[in-house]
Scaffold this active site. Sequence first.
Site, PDB file in Angstrom:
ATOM      1  N   TYR A  77      46.831  47.193  69.450  1.00 21.40           N
ATOM      2  CA  TYR A  77      45.876  46.438  68.632  1.00 21.40           C
ATOM      3  C   TYR A  77      44.528  47.149  68.600  1.00 21.40           C
ATOM      4  O   TYR A  77      43.886  47.227  67.563  1.00 21.40           O
ATOM      5  CB  TYR A  77      45.692  45.011  69.184  1.00 21.40           C
ATOM      6  CG  TYR A  77      44.897  44.155  68.231  1.00 21.40           C
ATOM      7  CD1 TYR A  77      45.537  43.377  67.258  1.00 21.40           C
ATOM      8  CD2 TYR A  77      43.498  44.140  68.262  1.00 21.40           C
ATOM      9  CE1 TYR A  77      44.815  42.623  66.358  1.00 21.40           C
ATOM     10  CE2 TYR A  77      42.770  43.381  67.361  1.00 21.40           C
ATOM     11  CZ  TYR A  77      43.430  42.622  66.405  1.00 21.40           C
ATOM     12  OH  TYR A  77      42.708  41.876  65.512  1.00 21.40           O
ATOM     13  N   PHE A 129      34.562  52.568  37.545  1.00 17.89           N
ATOM     14  CA  PHE A 129      35.965  52.356  37.844  1.00 17.89           C
ATOM     15  C   PHE A 129      36.137  50.850  38.052  1.00 17.89           C
ATOM     16  O   PHE A 129      35.261  50.195  38.615  1.00 17.89           O
ATOM     17  CB  PHE A 129      36.436  53.143  39.074  1.00 17.89           C
ATOM     18  CG  PHE A 129      37.918  52.989  39.284  1.00 17.89           C
ATOM     19  CD1 PHE A 129      38.811  53.646  38.456  1.00 17.89           C
ATOM     20  CD2 PHE A 129      38.415  52.137  40.259  1.00 17.89           C
ATOM     21  CE1 PHE A 129      40.178  53.458  38.596  1.00 17.89           C
ATOM     22  CE2 PHE A 129      39.784  51.954  40.414  1.00 17.89           C
ATOM     23  CZ  PHE A 129      40.666  52.624  39.578  1.00 17.89           C
ATOM     24  N   THR A 130      37.267  50.322  37.606  1.00 16.63           N
ATOM     25  CA  THR A 130      37.466  48.864  37.568  1.00 16.63           C
ATOM     26  C   THR A 130      37.088  48.165  38.883  1.00 16.63           C
ATOM     27  O   THR A 130      36.226  47.291  38.893  1.00 16.63           O
ATOM     28  CB  THR A 130      38.938  48.549  37.239  1.00 16.63           C
ATOM     29  OG1 THR A 130      39.773  49.333  38.098  1.00 16.63           O
ATOM     30  CG2 THR A 130      39.265  48.900  35.795  1.00 16.63           C
ATOM     31  N   ASP A 220      32.768  58.250  45.817  1.00 15.07           N
ATOM     32  CA  ASP A 220      34.151  57.784  45.656  1.00 15.07           C
ATOM     33  C   ASP A 220      35.018  59.042  45.703  1.00 15.07           C
ATOM     34  O   ASP A 220      35.159  59.763  44.721  1.00 15.07           O
ATOM     35  CB  ASP A 220      34.329  57.025  44.342  1.00 15.07           C
ATOM     36  CG  ASP A 220      35.746  56.476  44.177  1.00 15.07           C
ATOM     37  OD1 ASP A 220      36.673  56.978  44.857  1.00 15.07           O
ATOM     38  OD2 ASP A 220      35.939  55.551  43.364  1.00 15.07           O
ATOM     39  N   LYS A 263      45.868  58.188  46.708  1.00 15.57           N
ATOM     40  CA  LYS A 263      45.841  59.242  45.683  1.00 15.57           C
ATOM     41  C   LYS A 263      45.902  60.599  46.397  1.00 15.57           C
ATOM     42  O   LYS A 263      46.942  60.987  46.884  1.00 15.57           O
ATOM     43  CB  LYS A 263      44.594  59.113  44.800  1.00 15.57           C
ATOM     44  CG  LYS A 263      44.140  57.676  44.496  1.00 15.57           C
ATOM     45  CD  LYS A 263      45.020  56.935  43.527  1.00 15.57           C
ATOM     46  CE  LYS A 263      44.659  55.472  43.301  1.00 15.57           C
ATOM     47  NZ  LYS A 263      43.316  55.025  43.190  1.00 15.57           N
ATOM     48  N   ARG A 387      45.995  52.550  27.706  1.00 18.33           N
ATOM     49  CA  ARG A 387      44.556  52.492  27.973  1.00 18.33           C
ATOM     50  C   ARG A 387      43.870  52.432  26.614  1.00 18.33           C
ATOM     51  O   ARG A 387      43.445  53.443  26.063  1.00 18.33           O
ATOM     52  CB  ARG A 387      44.096  53.725  28.771  1.00 18.33           C
ATOM     53  CG  ARG A 387      44.310  53.579  30.271  1.00 18.33           C
ATOM     54  CD  ARG A 387      43.377  52.524  30.850  1.00 18.33           C
ATOM     55  NE  ARG A 387      43.580  52.271  32.270  1.00 18.33           N
ATOM     56  CZ  ARG A 387      43.859  51.077  32.783  1.00 18.33           C
ATOM     57  NH1 ARG A 387      44.030  50.036  32.014  1.00 18.33           N
ATOM     58  NH2 ARG A 387      43.964  50.908  34.081  1.00 18.33           N
ATOM     59  N   PHE A 454      46.078  43.328  30.259  1.00 21.01           N
ATOM     60  CA  PHE A 454      47.076  44.398  30.118  1.00 21.01           C
ATOM     61  C   PHE A 454      48.224  44.270  31.107  1.00 21.01           C
ATOM     62  O   PHE A 454      49.332  44.703  30.840  1.00 21.01           O
ATOM     63  CB  PHE A 454      46.421  45.781  30.231  1.00 21.01           C
ATOM     64  CG  PHE A 454      45.643  46.006  31.485  1.00 21.01           C
ATOM     65  CD1 PHE A 454      44.319  45.602  31.595  1.00 21.01           C
ATOM     66  CD2 PHE A 454      46.227  46.635  32.577  1.00 21.01           C
ATOM     67  CE1 PHE A 454      43.598  45.808  32.768  1.00 21.01           C
ATOM     68  CE2 PHE A 454      45.519  46.855  33.748  1.00 21.01           C
ATOM     69  CZ  PHE A 454      44.199  46.431  33.839  1.00 21.01           C
TER      70      PHE A 454
HETATM   71  C1  LIG Z   1      42.522  53.760  42.901  1.00 22.59           C
HETATM   72  C2  LIG Z   1      41.074  53.926  42.891  1.00 22.59           C
HETATM   73  C3  LIG Z   1      40.230  53.039  43.587  1.00 22.59           C
HETATM   74  C4  LIG Z   1      40.741  51.802  44.276  1.00 22.59           C
HETATM   75  O1  LIG Z   1      41.586  52.102  45.316  1.00 22.59           O
HETATM   76  P1  LIG Z   1      42.841  51.191  45.733  1.00 22.59           P
HETATM   77  O2  LIG Z   1      43.455  51.947  46.848  1.00 22.59           O
HETATM   78  O3  LIG Z   1      43.730  51.047  44.526  1.00 22.59           O
HETATM   79  O4  LIG Z   1      42.300  49.871  46.171  1.00 22.59           O
HETATM   80  C5  LIG Z   1      38.874  53.321  43.585  1.00 22.59           C
HETATM   81  N1  LIG Z   1      38.364  54.370  42.925  1.00 22.59           N
HETATM   82  C6  LIG Z   1      39.149  55.212  42.238  1.00 22.59           C
HETATM   83  C7  LIG Z   1      38.533  56.366  41.525  1.00 22.59           C
HETATM   84  C8  LIG Z   1      40.521  55.019  42.185  1.00 22.59           C
HETATM   85  O5  LIG Z   1      41.278  55.853  41.472  1.00 22.59           O
END
Ligand SMILES: *Cc1c(COP(=O)(O)O)cnc(C)c1O
Length: 463
Positions: A77, A129-130, A220, A263, A387, A454
């Site tokens: 833990y 980014f969303t 990011d 990613k 998109r 979407f």
């Molecule tokens: C995917 C992504 C995120 C969010 O990450 P998650 O692991 O899906 O929560 C943030 N910024 C960028 C540029 C991304 O491609």
Amino acid sequence: MDKNKKQRSWAEPYKIKMVEPVRISTFEERKKAIEAAGYNTFLLRSRDVYIDLLTDSGTSAMSDRQWAGMMMGDEAYAGSENFYHLERKVRRFYGYKYIVPTHQGRAAEHIISQIMIKKGDYIPGNMYFTTTKLHQELAGGTFVDVVIDEAHDPDNEHPFKANVDLDKLETLIIEKGADRIPYVSIATSVNMAGGQPISMENLKQVRELTQNYGIPIIHDMTRVAENAFFIKQREKGYGDKPVREIVSEICCLTDGATMSAKKDALVNIGGFLALNDKELFKKACNMVVIYEGLHTYGGLAGRDMEAMAIGITESVDEDHIKARVGQVEYLGKKLIDMGIPIVLPIGSHGVFLNASKILSHLSQDKLPAQTLAAELYLDAGIRAMERGVVSAGRNPETGEHNYPALELVRLTIPRRVYTQAHLDVVAESVEAVYENREAITGLEFTYEPEHLRFFQSRFQKIE
Ligand SMILES: *Cc1c(COP(=O)(O)O)cnc(C)c1O
């Protein structure tokens, strides 16, 4: 190199040790499946998909070393060995001092937004980014796009479309005051611009400008290795530098980072928040126990942290990153040769089909990108993502569709999953759909949810 020499073939720098069978369906089966999914590729079952290019998020193939690491999970833990391994890797490759693991990228965005943003703040960034923007807003802030104008033009071939417009940034700082800007948000290899990089020169200029005003940079770094590879290819003075050094140079120009390890870091789940400031780190540790878990696991199993630690090393391997971006380029070039309109330059993680040009006989209210994605599936079982107008949603005041400038279909390439032969199949399918484009009639909504439509909307064919 001898210019007359024939271009030699290249192949993926890995061989296959374990296979996951995929099924090649018949046209009749696909017709049934896409009808059942309401012509929305998000509603298809994965078992009905032959080549899945929906996203590159969490879809990577892990290496044998990563799988071996999974067996070395220390599921304590507190104080898991795997956490310390991950911490060492983040320090060695990225140079950040402190790390808080999180279950994925958006959890790191949540924490950094909550600890740094106050109500009424502004957060400039090189395109939204969303999830990043949403967490900034939930913390009471307002995102302001300061990317260069070229980023919004699909035909502009600027080599660094993710660059910050320094005038836009400084104007905002002067207008709102530096104390209203908790940080500048800089993404590497910007997703919404089509996987386009920021240059080292521009990042240095952003650093200089923000330092003058005492404003930190939060990075990011989800696709930092891909961005570093583009710098190596395109920016003067970097051609001979190892990608890992370029990655580290980028990180050193920033004060902290959020990472979706799903990613670049080659894992199926995981992320982290990295910081250099000890006080901020303490605040982040306080937040992570509320929302994720103890600060040495943050919502992850020990084995997941181990796979991530190993994935970080593999992500900056020269052969790997060259093949990763090279696969995307291979598909993009093939489509260009076929005369298919795509967004240029070719991005780092996917090829974006220009649906408004491909289906130029369909007006935007006939949902050309959604239609094209459905047709691609019908032709050969390839799953892509819309998109365009469907993703853009409606204007909350007028209730009308938002009509974005870009009406695109994204073919996203998962890392180390498909071979060039799969990409040949994809290119041929796009070409077949392109050749029959005149017969395609468009789609209309039959069901439309209120938020992020979407994902779950359903459609029918316009006869
Ligand atoms: C995917 C992504 C995120 C969010 O990450 P998650 O692991 O899906 O929560 C943030 N910024 C960028 C540029 C991304 O491609």
